[in-house]
Every structure is written in C-alpha cells, then in structure tokens.
Design a protein around this motif. Structure first.
Motif: not given
Length: 243
Positions: A82-83, A85-87
C-alpha cells in the motif's frame, strides 16, 4: 563371480494418475479457509525431496507459514505494498533479489504474458482504468490468495545458476505431490521484492536468497478466477525430433 542383478524398480502401476496430477495442476488464485493437516504437508515435502539436483546438492530450504506467523507477514507486506502505491518514490527500497523476468520483453513471451493478464482481469471484470481494483487484486498475492499455507523457498547465495534449475524440479515436485492429495497451489514470484521484510520474519540467514513463494491449500472452485487455465503451446511448436 558374476555380479548379482540389481533389483528392478517397479513400474508405476497407474501412469495415468501421474499424468492427471500434471495436467490438472493450475495456479489457483482463490482458496478455501480449510486447514491442511501438518502430516500432509510433511509428506508432500518428503516426497518432493526426491527431486534431482546436480551432484545431489539439494539446495532447497523451505519455510512453511501457517496461523499467526502467516497472518503477521501478510499484514507487514500488504502495508508495504500500500505504501508503494501511495509513494512510488519508495520503489528503490524494494529491489528484486535476482532477475526473474527479462529486462526487455520480446515476442512470443510478451504476447503470452499479456494474454494471461487480460484473461485473468477479464474473468474478474476489472478494466485497465480501475487502478484501485487492480491494486487490490495484485495484493491478493500477498494474502496467499487466502490459502492457509504459505511456503517460502530460499537458497544459499553461494550456489550457482544450475541450482536454480534443480530448484525448479523441487518446486514442481512439491506442486505435483500436493495435487496428488487433492490440493492446489500457486507459485509466486511477486513476494520476492519484499525479501527485506520476509527474510527476517522467517528467520532466514544472511547467506540466503529468496527464490520464491507458494500458496497451498484447497482451491475454491466456485471463484471465477479459478476458471483461468493458461494455454500451452503444442509440442510441435517447441520440439525438434532428430534421428
């Protein structure tokens, strides 16, 4: 004095069952929560240990995760996914430990790769523009597709490329022994980039390198994704018979 004849090894009584295990194997991407008995897992790995290896080096090391150990790793790697994807700038934190895929795709491999992706996302009804749904489906890898058993395979870094060939024989043996017992599997390279999270979690040594992972359990035959059975090239397309 003549040598006594070697005891003949018995022929396989039911060769069709061997063929059936091979031909009915597919990469399952949806599993039932039904547990797999420990004795069955041990027996699968015992049978698979008969796989051939150069000069009998047997380069495989296996870590079997179930229950809390499995769930804790799933949580860690899903959070990292998830990290990313966001960063996207965090990409450099998770380099691949070795080149599983080519640096540049060429035909016919590119078309085969694309066909699998299109077929799978088509079965799931996920379009190219549906980024959140695609991310969620990719993350199914890091949940072992809900399989109750996750296996990680490592090798000592000192070993050569030939040992990866040996490893392939071993992995196929694991999958076929599982299939013979009614189980299904999904071999996974997607986990590899998160080896910096995985290796400490499983207690692997610094001299070890991850080879891949395997989801193992009872397939959910009702899930549409398990209708995906990849096409195989006909024998005449990749074989030359010489005499």
């Amino acid at each position: 004095m003549p040598h006594a004849p070697e005891t003949a090894r018995p022929a396989i009584a039911d060769p069709a069952s061997v063929d059936a295990a091979i031909e009915s194997r597919f990469s399952a991407r949806a599993f039932l929560p039904r547990p797999v008995p420990q004795a069955m897992l041990q027996d699968i790995l015992r049978v698979a240990s008969r796989a051939p290896s150069g000069t009998n080096t047997q380069p495989w090391k296996v870590y079997v995760l179930q229950g809390a150990a499995r769930d804790a790793l799933v949580d860690k790697v899903c959070a990292a996914h998830d990290q990313l994807r966001d960063n996207p700038e965090l990409e450099a934190r998770y380099p691949e430990p070795y080149d599983y895929y080519p640096a540049k795709w060429v035909e016919p491999y590119l078309s085969r790769r694309r066909a699998v992706g299109l077929d799978m996302y088509g079965l799931l009804g996920i379009g190219k523009s549906e980024k959140d749904k695609m991310h969620a489906q990719q993350q199914r890898n890091f949940r072992f597709f809900d399989a109750p058993v996750g296996m990680f395979f490592t090798i000592d870094r000192i070993m050569g490329r030939g040992s990866l060939l040996d490893y392939g024989c071993f992995l196929q043996s694991v999958m076929l022994a599982a299939r013979a017992r009614g189980l299904h599997t999904c071999p996974q390279a997607a986990w590899n980039r998160f080896d910096s999270i995985i290796m400490p979690h499983i207690g692997a040594g610094e001299n070890e390198m991850i080879v891949g992972a395997l989801a193992l359990g009872w397939a959910d035959e009702s899930d549409p994704v398990n209708a995906l059975h990849t096409a195989c090239e006909p024998v005449q397309s990749f074989v030359r018979f010489l005499s």
